[in-house]
Design a protein around this motif. Structure first.
Motif, PDB file in Angstrom:
ATOM      1  N   UNK A 180     -16.949 -34.318   6.158  1.00  5.82           N
ATOM      2  CA  UNK A 180     -15.855 -33.366   6.098  1.00  5.82           C
ATOM      3  C   UNK A 180     -14.850 -33.848   7.136  1.00  5.82           C
ATOM      4  N   UNK A 181     -13.612 -33.972   6.753  1.00  8.20           N
ATOM      5  CA  UNK A 181     -12.568 -34.346   7.704  1.00  8.20           C
ATOM      6  C   UNK A 181     -11.680 -33.117   7.848  1.00  8.20           C
ATOM      7  N   UNK A 182     -11.843 -32.448   8.976  1.00  6.56           N
ATOM      8  CA  UNK A 182     -11.169 -31.172   9.210  1.00  6.56           C
ATOM      9  C   UNK A 182     -10.152 -31.357  10.324  1.00  6.56           C
ATOM     10  N   UNK A 183      -8.886 -31.194   9.957  1.00 12.93           N
ATOM     11  CA  UNK A 183      -7.780 -31.380  10.913  1.00 12.93           C
ATOM     12  C   UNK A 183      -7.888 -32.717  11.640  1.00 12.93           C
ATOM     13  N   UNK A 184      -8.271 -33.749  10.890  1.00 16.92           N
ATOM     14  CA  UNK A 184      -8.339 -35.099  11.434  1.00 16.92           C
ATOM     15  C   UNK A 184      -9.649 -35.446  12.117  1.00 16.92           C
ATOM     16  N   UNK A 236     -22.654 -29.699  -0.828  1.00 17.88           N
ATOM     17  CA  UNK A 236     -22.745 -28.949  -2.077  1.00 17.88           C
ATOM     18  C   UNK A 236     -23.111 -27.483  -1.839  1.00 17.88           C
ATOM     19  N   UNK A 237     -23.957 -27.230  -0.846  1.00 21.34           N
ATOM     20  CA  UNK A 237     -24.316 -25.850  -0.518  1.00 21.34           C
ATOM     21  C   UNK A 237     -23.120 -25.085   0.061  1.00 21.34           C
ATOM     22  N   UNK A 238     -22.334 -25.755   0.876  1.00 22.19           N
ATOM     23  CA  UNK A 238     -21.200 -25.090   1.527  1.00 22.19           C
ATOM     24  C   UNK A 238     -19.999 -24.907   0.614  1.00 22.19           C
ATOM     25  N   UNK A 239     -19.842 -25.780  -0.366  1.00 19.36           N
ATOM     26  CA  UNK A 239     -18.628 -25.741  -1.170  1.00 19.36           C
ATOM     27  C   UNK A 239     -18.902 -25.847  -2.663  1.00 19.36           C
ATOM     28  N   UNK A 240     -18.547 -24.811  -3.371  1.00 22.30           N
ATOM     29  CA  UNK A 240     -18.644 -24.833  -4.827  1.00 22.30           C
ATOM     30  C   UNK A 240     -17.712 -25.900  -5.394  1.00 22.30           C
ATOM     31  N   UNK A 241     -16.553 -26.059  -4.767  1.00 26.37           N
ATOM     32  CA  UNK A 241     -15.592 -27.067  -5.233  1.00 26.37           C
ATOM     33  C   UNK A 241     -16.192 -28.467  -5.129  1.00 26.37           C
ATOM     34  N   UNK A 242     -16.805 -28.774  -4.009  1.00 23.41           N
ATOM     35  CA  UNK A 242     -17.404 -30.100  -3.817  1.00 23.41           C
ATOM     36  C   UNK A 242     -18.562 -30.301  -4.791  1.00 23.41           C
ATOM     37  N   UNK A 301     -16.403 -37.776   0.847  1.00 24.21           N
ATOM     38  CA  UNK A 301     -15.662 -37.093   1.901  1.00 24.21           C
ATOM     39  C   UNK A 301     -14.759 -36.031   1.301  1.00 24.21           C
ATOM     40  N   UNK A 302     -14.397 -35.077   2.144  1.00 23.68           N
ATOM     41  CA  UNK A 302     -13.526 -33.982   1.713  1.00 23.68           C
ATOM     42  C   UNK A 302     -12.618 -33.645   2.891  1.00 23.68           C
ATOM     43  N   UNK A 303     -11.324 -33.599   2.636  1.00 29.87           N
ATOM     44  CA  UNK A 303     -10.347 -33.357   3.700  1.00 29.87           C
ATOM     45  C   UNK A 303      -9.895 -31.902   3.653  1.00 29.87           C
TER      46      UNK A 303
END
Length: 162
Positions: free
Chosen positions: A28-32, A43-49, A61-63
């Motif tokens: 996960x790339x969160x705010x850089x 997958x558990x944290x994000x339905x989109x992912x 990866x997911x930004x």
């Protein structure tokens, strides 16, 4: 005539899976800033992912960019299936991130939940605030819409300008 039996794995079985033992093959790339974890956790944290992985299992990866600052590692800790305390100063960041993850199975509990009375004076400000993060405030939004519909004529009389 033979009987038919139903066999099912309980969803609670995931609690015994050593989730942290899986390879950290996802970021996960969160705010850089990069936060390494496993694909299972992502997958558990994000339905989109999870939906993306169904079509593209190589995505690793997911930004996420947010207006507010906070610590994404608190969100990753949710996979322990235990409550995480979020201080008020990080609430906006947390809600922003969770909204972007698109997971409706993460619940937010707050101290005044269910204790705040809805009135003619506060119903619209509450509704406007809760609309920012519909995923987590959907119960509140439903209550506020019910209040508006049952008090519609009173609202028209007292809040005509608004």
């Amino acid at each position: 005539m033979s009987e038919v039996y139903n066999l099912q794995l309980k969803s609670s079985a995931i609690l015994s899976v050593p989730i942290q033992a899986y390879d950290n093959d996802f970021s996960f790339i969160v705010n850089g800033k990069e936060y390494k974890t496993s694909r299972l956790v992502s997958d558990l944290l994000s339905t989109k992912i999870s939906k993306i992985h169904a079509n593209d299992p190589t995505m690793n990866f997911y930004i996420i960019d947010t207006e507010h600052k906070g610590d994404f590692s608190q969100i990753i800790k949710l996979v322990n299936f235990e409550g995480q305390k979020i201080s008020t100063c990080y609430l906006q960041f947390t809600l922003e991130v969770l909204e972007k993850l698109g997971n409706e199975d993460i619940e937010l509990y707050y101290p005044k939940q269910g204790k705040e009375e809805i009135t003619l004076d506060n119903v619209f400000s509450k509704f406007e605030h809760h609309q920012q993060f519909e995923t987590f405030y959907r119960k509140n939004i439903t209550k506020e819409l019910d209040f508006i519909s049952t008090h519609f004529s009173e609202i028209l009389e007292s809040k005509e300008d608004e």
